[in-house]
Enzyme design. Structure first.
Site, PDB file in Angstrom:
ATOM      1  CD  GLU A 363       6.976  -1.275   3.736  1.00 20.41           C
ATOM      2  OE1 GLU A 363       6.182  -2.406   4.009  1.00 20.41           O
ATOM      3  OE2 GLU A 363       8.302  -1.209   4.111  1.00 20.41           O
TER       4      GLU A 363
HETATM    5  N1  CAA Z   1      -0.929  -9.612  -2.405  1.00 17.83           N
HETATM    6  C1  CAA Z   1      -0.538 -10.731  -3.396  1.00 17.83           C
HETATM    7  N2  CAA Z   1      -0.668 -10.609  -4.574  1.00 17.83           N
HETATM    8  C2  CAA Z   1      -1.122  -9.368  -5.150  1.00 17.83           C
HETATM    9  C3  CAA Z   1      -1.724  -8.288  -4.265  1.00 17.83           C
HETATM   10  C4  CAA Z   1      -1.390  -8.607  -3.093  1.00 17.83           C
HETATM   11  N3  CAA Z   1      -1.536  -7.670  -2.118  1.00 17.83           N
HETATM   12  N4  CAA Z   1      -1.887  -7.231  -5.279  1.00 17.83           N
HETATM   13  C5  CAA Z   1      -1.697  -7.601  -6.473  1.00 17.83           C
HETATM   14  N5  CAA Z   1      -1.479  -8.981  -6.464  1.00 17.83           N
HETATM   15  C6  CAA Z   1      -1.403  -9.464  -7.631  1.00 17.83           C
HETATM   16  C7  CAA Z   1      -2.517 -10.023  -8.417  1.00 17.83           C
HETATM   17  O1  CAA Z   1      -3.057 -11.198  -7.934  1.00 17.83           O
HETATM   18  C8  CAA Z   1      -2.146 -10.166  -9.631  1.00 17.83           C
HETATM   19  O2  CAA Z   1      -1.550 -11.671  -9.851  1.00 17.83           O
HETATM   20  P1  CAA Z   1      -1.735 -12.585 -11.337  1.00 17.83           P
HETATM   21  O3  CAA Z   1      -0.695 -12.095 -12.148  1.00 17.83           O
HETATM   22  O4  CAA Z   1      -1.520 -13.758 -10.879  1.00 17.83           O
HETATM   23  O5  CAA Z   1      -3.024 -12.397 -11.561  1.00 17.83           O
HETATM   24  C9  CAA Z   1      -0.771  -9.382  -9.867  1.00 17.83           C
HETATM   25  O6  CAA Z   1      -0.494  -9.213  -8.432  1.00 17.83           O
HETATM   26  C10 CAA Z   1      -1.023  -8.026 -10.758  1.00 17.83           C
HETATM   27  O7  CAA Z   1      -2.310  -7.399  -9.751  1.00 17.83           O
HETATM   28  P2  CAA Z   1      -2.880  -6.286 -10.315  1.00 17.83           P
HETATM   29  O8  CAA Z   1      -3.662  -6.594 -11.866  1.00 17.83           O
HETATM   30  O9  CAA Z   1      -3.970  -5.948  -9.091  1.00 17.83           O
HETATM   31  O10 CAA Z   1      -1.989  -5.146 -10.292  1.00 17.83           O
HETATM   32  P3  CAA Z   1      -2.298  -3.467 -10.704  1.00 17.83           P
HETATM   33  O11 CAA Z   1      -1.137  -3.001 -11.563  1.00 17.83           O
HETATM   34  O12 CAA Z   1      -3.589  -3.353 -10.841  1.00 17.83           O
HETATM   35  O13 CAA Z   1      -1.756  -3.220  -9.251  1.00 17.83           O
HETATM   36  C11 CAA Z   1      -1.607  -2.614  -7.125  1.00 17.83           C
HETATM   37  C12 CAA Z   1      -1.817  -3.603  -8.084  1.00 17.83           C
HETATM   38  C13 CAA Z   1      -2.229  -3.056  -5.771  1.00 17.83           C
HETATM   39  C14 CAA Z   1      -2.265  -1.262  -7.047  1.00 17.83           C
HETATM   40  C15 CAA Z   1      -0.106  -2.608  -6.879  1.00 17.83           C
HETATM   41  O14 CAA Z   1       0.555  -1.982  -8.021  1.00 17.83           O
HETATM   42  C16 CAA Z   1       0.512  -2.069  -5.372  1.00 17.83           C
HETATM   43  O15 CAA Z   1       0.399  -2.672  -4.576  1.00 17.83           O
HETATM   44  N6  CAA Z   1       1.036  -0.603  -5.794  1.00 17.83           N
HETATM   45  C17 CAA Z   1       1.821  -0.039  -4.338  1.00 17.83           C
HETATM   46  C18 CAA Z   1       3.115  -0.415  -4.379  1.00 17.83           C
HETATM   47  C19 CAA Z   1       3.690  -0.197  -3.248  1.00 17.83           C
HETATM   48  O16 CAA Z   1       3.237  -0.455  -2.201  1.00 17.83           O
HETATM   49  N7  CAA Z   1       5.131   0.524  -3.367  1.00 17.83           N
HETATM   50  C20 CAA Z   1       5.685   0.330  -2.284  1.00 17.83           C
HETATM   51  C21 CAA Z   1       7.195   0.714  -2.520  1.00 17.83           C
HETATM   52  S1  CAA Z   1       8.327  -0.550  -1.387  1.00 17.83           S
HETATM   53  C22 CAA Z   1       8.547   0.751  -0.019  1.00 17.83           C
HETATM   54  O17 CAA Z   1       7.792   1.532   0.197  1.00 17.83           O
HETATM   55  C23 CAA Z   1       9.722   0.096   0.908  1.00 17.83           C
HETATM   56  C24 CAA Z   1      10.209   1.002   1.571  1.00 17.83           C
HETATM   57  O18 CAA Z   1      11.290   1.591   1.215  1.00 17.83           O
HETATM   58  C25 CAA Z   1       9.753   1.572   2.765  1.00 17.83           C
END
Ligand code: CAA
Length: 379
Positions: A363
């Protein structure tokens, strides 16, 4: 800030503690060794309302606040962190996502069984080459007029085999990058959908983690959640809440390891006295207790901020970042306090140390949490 829990919150905590100690504790070591999914226990947890705690009662949920959820997650994970993650994914990622963004038909058809514990859900975002960089999805959903055709592979999916209902993120328009990702509800058993290999993991071994393969899976148009292109935002929003669940899981692992260490330190004698009377051990226990309280405060801050309807993304990232670090450090010290006994299965703390590690990875890794936190003050 109010530091007192309500009677209702305390009752939830008590019920979770009772279930964990009477039902989850017997067999937890065996399930870890065998990597055996606790099917009947999860069914019982569903019947008790632990799988849809925050969902509305009209959709089969408990209508509880996030504070109650954190309290229950801590108690369950204190004893069995595998049961903790199964519960967290269903509550925070699947039920919450459908209730917040699904339409009435989707809630009737999918949320009611999920929140009432009759079905189990999974959240399929990660891929073999898209983990932290979640926008680089390769799975596609092609618009065929009256349905979508889903093709691709998902990896590291919690509840991968045990689930009945999956939320799947897929590219509907590659040219739009993250705004070209959509999210679909997919049912197990649909032609072309196969559950792939089970991962042989270091920790949380009783939760089942699988890859998923989609080959020309026909997904009805009515199973799209929200608008086309909303899938990435959906994933980010659900993960904001999911991270509170994982922070609470980490808190539970840490407090479970502390409780076992304290007990052991009172019983184990060296140099003519219980090791709890040696300052070296007292200092370790004092550090563990202090760090756990700090982690709990952050978990509750995140939960409260969510409950009052404010932006909690930074707080959930901080809670997960900190609680997972505390879980890793506390369990490592717990093994040290137990000495040789800590290194064998019977004393539980070696499992807790293995279970703790994943809380710094899934996550969103700790590094991703730091990105989320720093964006909150740099944007
Ligand atoms: N909350 C809400 N919106 C968000 C956000 C957040 N925490 N983070 C990014 N966004 C939104 C941005 O506002 C943006 O929106 P707009 O299109 O309106 O501008 C959009 O998402 C894209 O954001 P970024 O340009 O910042 O995107 P990025 O490519 O730079 O990535 C990141 C951002 C935070 C690194 C994201 O990719 C991320 O969280 N990566 C990790 C993914 C993750 O947590 N994976 C877990 C897998 S699920 C799992 O583990 C479940 C399980 O089985 C236990």
């Amino acid at each position: 800030m109010d530091f007192e829990y309500t009677q209702e919150q305390l009752a939830v905590q008590e019920a979770a503690r009772d279930f964990a100690t009477t039902q989850l504790l017997p067999g937890v070591i065996e399930r870890d060794i065998a990597a055996a999914f606790p099917k009947s226990l999860i069914r019982q947890m569903g019947e008790m309302g632990f799988l849809g705690m925050m969902s509305s009662p009209e959709y089969g949920g408990g209508g509880m606040d996030t504070i109650s959820y954190v309290l229950a997650m801590e108690e369950i994970s204190k004893i069995d962190a595998s049961a903790g993650v199964i519960m967290s994914v269903n509550n925070s990622l699947v039920c919450w996502g459908i209730e917040k963004y699904g339409n009435e038909q989707q809630k009737q058809q999918y949320l009611i069984p999920l929140a009432s514990g009759k079905s189990l859900g999974a959240f399929a975002l990660s891929e073999p080459e898209a983990g932290s960089d979640a926008t680089s999805q390769k799975t596609t959903a092609t618009d065929m007029g009256d349905h979508y055709l889903l093709n691709g592979t998902k990896n590291w999916i919690t509840n991968g085999n045990a689930a009945d209902i999956y939320l799947v993120m897929a590219q509907t328009d590659k040219s739009k990058a993250h705004r070209g990702i959509s999210v679909f509800i997919v049912e197990k058993g649909w032609p072309g959908f196969e559950v792939g290999k089970k991962e042989d993991k270091m920790g949380i071994r009783a939760s089942d983690t699988h890859s998923l393969m989609f080959s020309n899976v026909k997904v009805p148009k009515e199973n799209l959640i929200g608008e086309v292109g909303f899938g990435f935002k959906f994933a980010m929003e659900t993960l904001n809440g999911g991270r509170i669940g994982i922070a609470a899981q980490a808190l539970g692992i840490a407090s479970g390891a502390f409780e076992r260490s304290l007990q052991y330190a009172k019983e184990r004698f060296t140099f003519g006295k219980p090791i709890a009377e040696h300052q070296a051990i007292q200092f370790k226990l004092a550090d563990m207790d202090t760090e756990i309280e700090m982690a709990r405060l952050l978990c509750m801050k995140a939960a409260k901020t969510k409950d009052i309807g404010k932006d909690y993304s930074k707080w959930s990232a901080m809670a997960k970042l900190y609680a997972s670090k505390v879980a890793m450090e506390t369990t490592t010290e717990a093994v040290q306090i137990h000495g040789g006994y800590g290194y064998v299965r019977e004393y539980h703390v070696e499992r807790m140390m293995r279970d703790a590690k994943i809380t710094q990875i899934y996550e969103g890794t700790s590094e991703i949490q730091k990105i989320v936190i720093s964006r909150s003050f740099l944007r």
